[in-house]
Structure formats: structure tokens, C-alpha cells
Design an enzyme around this catalytic site. Structure first.
Site, short mmCIF file in Angstrom:
data_model
loop_
_atom_site.label_atom_id
_atom_site.label_comp_id
_atom_site.label_asym_id
_atom_site.label_seq_id
_atom_site.Cartn_x
_atom_site.Cartn_y
_atom_site.Cartn_z
N SER A 146 -7.78 -1.15 -0.31
CA SER A 146 -6.87 -1.95 0.52
C SER A 146 -7.51 -2.11 1.89
CB SER A 146 -5.53 -1.21 0.67
OG SER A 146 -4.74 -1.76 1.71
N TYR A 159 -0.73 6.35 2.71
CA TYR A 159 -1.37 5.23 1.99
C TYR A 159 -2.73 4.94 2.59
CZ TYR A 159 -1.89 0.63 -0.19
OH TYR A 159 -2.35 -0.45 -0.90
#
Length: 255
Positions: A146, A159
Site C-alpha cells: 500500500s 496498517y
């Protein structure tokens, strides 16, 4: 349009295939001619995806896999290879998130994200890598990280940490497994519309975020097709340890 049959004869394993990016990755690889093992915990959704792939004469094998359970990973890879032959391409896509402020993160929150995104991603890569080494034909491992691997997303510390781990894991595996002709690369998507966040982009806060993005837009899952097919096919035979930012400029933006 996907180039026809550029992956003919290849066997691709896609984790987290029951929704979102994984669903799109499986469709794209199948349209390119690959046999696809689609893995996730929710097998009922995998059956629907397999039917969609069969509708254009593709071959898809639904397999239950819980990436937080190493035995489940090995069982799923064994079933996949028994049915469709050695895995040539892995799309290591399973991922979860838990949004909250850093001071409010619980041990359960931390383990939930890290067990899937970090530990799970590694042991899936390891299981498939062991098979690729054993068969001696090389292969392609595509990790899905990501933009959060290299820039901070607010209230997403676990995350961000987990995706930074996936990005660096990509480089470490590329270094170790290059001798086996295994190319290990990574895609860092930006903001992509999925079933989990589609409603958010219609809210005032969602629209406000879009207004700050370099292209003033978010992507649909298909915007990752080009990077996926590059890394899955022969065009990436001299690429390993590469991180492809597919984020419409988010990584380099100043907001």
C-alpha cells in the site's frame, strides 16, 4: 483490454480473492489465460467468482485459506498444486485494517492486523516459495502492500507498520531467492474503490479527501491490471525487489 492468453499454461494463486482487489486480480489473470486458484476464508464468495471466471471459459479453483493459520496455508497450497499443478504466480493479497488513534490501539487490534498483513503474507510467500524452489522452474511472487508502506495514513498506525513490513519483505525475499529465478515484486496501490469503502467516498469527509488528492479522484480495481500483468508475465523477468506505486501520485503529494 487484457492481452489475450499471455499467461497461458501458468497457474496463479490469489489470496484474499473473495472481494475487492483480490477478486479483480483473479479475473484479470484468468482472462490472460492463467489457471487461477482463488483463496480466502469465505468460500461461498469464491464459488461465485469461480462461476464468473467459468463464464468466459476460464479455470478457477476455490480453496479455503486462513492466512493467520500456517497449517491452513500449506493445506491450501497442497490442494491447489494437486488440482492445477505447481504454482507459477503468487498474488499475495490478503489484508485487513483497523482504524484508531495510536494511543487507543489494543493488543487485539495489533495482532489482528499484523497476523494477517505481516505474518500471513510472509508464510504464504514462504509456502509458495518453497514449492517454486523444489520444482526448480522459478516463478513470480507479487506482494500487495500500500502507499501506507511509505507514507503515513492517519489513524492507521498498525496498517502502516504492516505494509512497510510487506514492502521490505519483498526486497529481502528478492535478494534471497534471485538464485532460484524467483522474481519477488510489490504493488503499492493508492486509494481504490472497493465494496468495503465505496459508501465512504460519497460522504462529505470522503469527498474532502478526494479534493486533496493529486488527480482529485480514486481508482477502480482495474487500474492495477497493468502493473499486475507486467509483474505476472515475462516483461518482469529482469525485475525483482521492485516496488510499483500505482497511486495517481499520492506517494509524492505534499498534503
Amino acid at each position: 483490454m487484457t492481452s489475450p492468453h499471455i499467461l497461458e499454461g501458468k497457474h496463479a494463486l490469489v489470496t484474499g480473492a473473495s472481494s475487492g482487489l483480490g477478486w479483480q486480480f483473479a479475473l484479470t489473470l484468468a482472462r490472460a489465460g492463467a489457471k487461477v486458484t482463488i483463496a480466502a476464508r469465505r468460500t461461498e464468495k469464491l464459488e461465485a467468482l469461480a462461476k464468473e471466471i467459468a463464464a468466459f471459459d476460464g479455470r478457477a479453483l476455490p480453496v479455503r485459506m486462513d492466512v493467520t493459520d500456517v497449517a491452513s496455508i500449506h493445506d491450501a497450497v497442497h490442494v491447489a498444486e494437486t488440482e492445477l499443478g505447481p504454482v507459477n504466480i503468487l498474488v499475495n493479497n490478503s489484508g485487513v485494517s483497523a482504524q484508531c488513534r495510536a494511543e487507543e490501539v489494543t493488543e487485539e487490534d495489533f495482532d489482528y492486523v499484523m497476523d494477517t498483513n505481516g505474518k500471513g503474507a510472509f508464510f504464504v510467500a514462504q509456502a509458495v516459495g518453497q514449492s517454486m524452489i523444489r520444482h526448480g522452474q522459478g516463478g513470480k511472487i507479487i506482494n500487495i502492500a500500500s502507499v501506507a508502506a511509505s507514507r503515513v495514513l492517519k489513524q492507521s498506525i498498525t496498517y502502516c507498520m504492516s505494509k512497510a513490513a510487506v514492502q521490505h519483505m519483498t526486497r529481502a525475499l528478492a535478494d534471497e531467492w534471485g538464485r532460484y529465478k524467483i522474481q519477488v515484486n510489490c504493488i503499492n496501490p493508492g486509494y481504490i474503490v472497493t465494496e468495503l469503502n465505496r459508501d465512504y467516498w460519497e460522504t462529505e469527509s470522503g469527498k474532502r479527501l478526494i479534493s486533496k488528492l493529486p488527480g482529485r479522484r480514486v481508482g477502480e480495481p482495474a487500474v492495477l491490471d497493468g502493473a499486475l500483468l507486467l509483474l505476472a508475465g515475462s516483461g518482469s523477468d529482469f525485475m525483482t525487489g521492485s516496488i510499483l506505486e500505482v497511486d495517481d501520485g499520492l506517494t509524492v503529494s505534499g498534503f
